[in-house]
Design an enzyme around this catalytic site. Sequence first.
Site, PDB file in Angstrom:
ATOM      1  CD  GLU A   1      95.314  54.813  -1.389  1.00 35.96           C
ATOM      2  OE1 GLU A   1      94.917  55.567  -1.910  1.00 35.96           O
ATOM      3  OE2 GLU A   1      94.739  54.802  -0.217  1.00 35.96           O
TER       4      GLU A   1
ATOM      5  CD  GLU B   1      95.582  59.451   0.476  1.00 40.47           C
ATOM      6  OE1 GLU B   1      94.425  60.177   1.048  1.00 40.47           O
ATOM      7  OE2 GLU B   1      96.143  59.339  -0.352  1.00 40.47           O
TER       8      GLU B   1
HETATM    9  C1  GLA Z   1      92.957  57.935  -1.305  1.00 40.14           C
HETATM   10  C2  GLA Z   1      92.805  57.335  -0.478  1.00 40.14           C
HETATM   11  C3  GLA Z   1      91.588  56.520  -0.723  1.00 40.14           C
HETATM   12  C4  GLA Z   1      91.274  56.489  -1.765  1.00 40.14           C
HETATM   13  C5  GLA Z   1      91.861  56.850  -2.756  1.00 40.14           C
HETATM   14  C6  GLA Z   1      90.288  57.571  -3.736  1.00 40.14           C
HETATM   15  O1  GLA Z   1      94.118  58.217  -1.813  1.00 40.14           O
HETATM   16  O2  GLA Z   1      93.799  56.973   0.817  1.00 40.14           O
HETATM   17  O3  GLA Z   1      91.654  55.532   0.006  1.00 40.14           O
HETATM   18  O4  GLA Z   1      90.311  57.472  -1.361  1.00 40.14           O
HETATM   19  O5  GLA Z   1      92.602  57.809  -2.061  1.00 40.14           O
HETATM   20  O6  GLA Z   1      89.965  58.696  -3.682  1.00 40.14           O
END
Ligand code: GLA
Length: 685
Positions: A313, A151
């Site tokens: 995700e 991210e």
């Molecule tokens: C993001 C991150 C994960 C986790 C999720 C949930 O998408 O990439 O590592 O932190 O949020 O908070």
Amino acid sequence: MRDFEPQDQLYLGACYYPEHWPEKLWEDDYRRMTDLGLSVIRVAEFAWTIFEPQEGIFSFDLFDRAIDLAHRYGLKVVFGTPTATPPAWLTHKYPEVLNVTRDGVAYQHGQRRHYNYNAPIYRELSARIVRKLAEHYSDHPAVVGWQIDNEINCEVNVFYSQADHAAFREWLKSRYGNLEQLNAAWGAVFWNQTYTDWEQVYLTRPTPSQSPNPHQALDEKRFISDSAISYVKMQSDIIRSFAPHQFVTTNGLFGHLDSHRMAKEALDFFSYDSYPNFAAIYPDEGPDPLLDRRWGFYLSLARDVSRRFWVMEQQSGPGGWVNRMASPSPKPGQMRLWTYQSIAHGADAVLYFRWRTAPMGTEIYWHGINDYHNQPNRRVDEAGRVGREFAKLAEVAGSQFQADVALLRDYDNEWDGELDKWLGPLTKQSELSWYKALQYRHIPLEIVNVGGGVQLDDLLRFKALIYPHAAILSDRTAELLSQYVRHGGQVVFGCRSGYKDESGHCPMRPLPGPIADLCGVNVDDFTLIGTQETAPTVLLGSGAVSEAIFADRFNDVLTITADDAQILATYDGSYYAGKPALVRRPSGSGFAYYYGAAFNRESAEMLIELLDLRSPVQGILTLPPAVELCIRRQPATGEEYWFLLNYSAEEQKIEIVSRHTELMTLRELSGSVAIAPFDVLILKA
Ligand code: GLA
């Protein structure tokens, strides 16, 4: 040639953290994953200290064992480069790698993403760990691809370390060449900001009332984006040199990042992280809120970054950190619904975040499929149901999302609008209003970034383009849109179009600048609607308005400048009552529309009628508002799949005129059909 094609089937998977669990659990985890129909895991994106416990000392044992075992269970592995979380030894020894707030306070070890992209030593150490990992895992039969970092620009998307200030100076030198040009671009003569030496130049720093030079602030965002992209590209170049047969992606859609250019220069495809229950924390305002259905908008943004994409995700439980983002549990059926929301919007893979809830750390409330107790639960059952269904959806793989309408966007206006209080808030309202109006009429929408290398052919597949508030509008884009119209397209602009140049200055020319001729209008006068005022309504030429349409937030008062420009609506109220509010001008076989206000649901509905936009299933399916329609089509055969998603907790009734096969159940459906709460149907057209 890759051994593994990321788009040749629909993949289901989970984010897995072997380092969080006793090794004795791994085998049972993998066995249950495969039983549920999961075939991909993503690992390692925060595990730098495990690979490099001390500077220059490397160890791969733990992940070797974890991945070897995954391979024995036939699982494919996406390997995360661990650079989002530098080791404590690293930040302790090299504090210059830390990101710093605008006020000059360094972020410290204890969370994540506390590094900056420009410290030379961080680049060097990042390159080394990535090289070691790529070298070690490039031939592992289970590893099919790489996720770079995690991210990019999440948590914080501004950077003010010494390394960033220094890199900004170099960036400006190559953009402007000399200080005269820089001073001109930043309008530095205003308030005596003129620079006489490069050492005086910084990223924005604290100023009274936190009001930085707007042109400098815009360049700062461009610079942050370029810094992030070059950091990602550095990693991807290394991976590709060792592992050309494994794909490279990264996940998430965050601010101050030209994800399109990043994907083009450094990735094989883009990945998005989808958490629709953020709607419970940040609902959209106004009547008929979209809530979790709004995530279709974000998925559309991801799809524009790369037409083929993964959801790396996917929310699979209640959410939150210990200190923020508290959100409820998905109701039974919602996790499955959101999985199909991603697929319906074009994703080729969905990985649940996460396999099991972390029993320690900041994310103890971000629940995975499995709970802390690791006993059977409804979310595991739901994942298994999706796994069984995916096995029946082989033919959907390779199909692509279809739409006849596109919403245009660009990064310059997104970034400039963050500071510009006359611009930013308009865009948010207008985009959401259009999205809602089209959603509830079952008209699918694409989002297209028009600032990059978009060509006429990319646009001609759309019947209409909506570009709500293109304040910064280059001559190139204006010309492209003029050509689109001449070729039969319809384009709609809202207020505040074309009044800024690339630096964010307002050039001395009549508004709306480069599209004045295309639209056949001049903006004679304009005003924000004050917080104490009521916006005037809009009166359609026919005089017949079934519902009041308020000309929201800002009004451009128009005059027509061409004989063939047609006034379709006038303002009904304020000191400009009777003046044009909506003008249409033909060009070639198309039309350009200029609307003088921000869009709301009612004005979007009015334009949908004028543009003659209809649902592609009109006359075939009758759908209630609570059901979303998405269409995926096979490019080679034209075969279509109609995804019908019920976001409501109530059963919904649809009408199907002819007979269609539902793909997951192989039922033949026609006539009146019920869709259960949160349920999904996939009809073969
Ligand atoms: C993001 C991150 C994960 C986790 C999720 C949930 O998408 O990439 O590592 O932190 O949020 O908070």
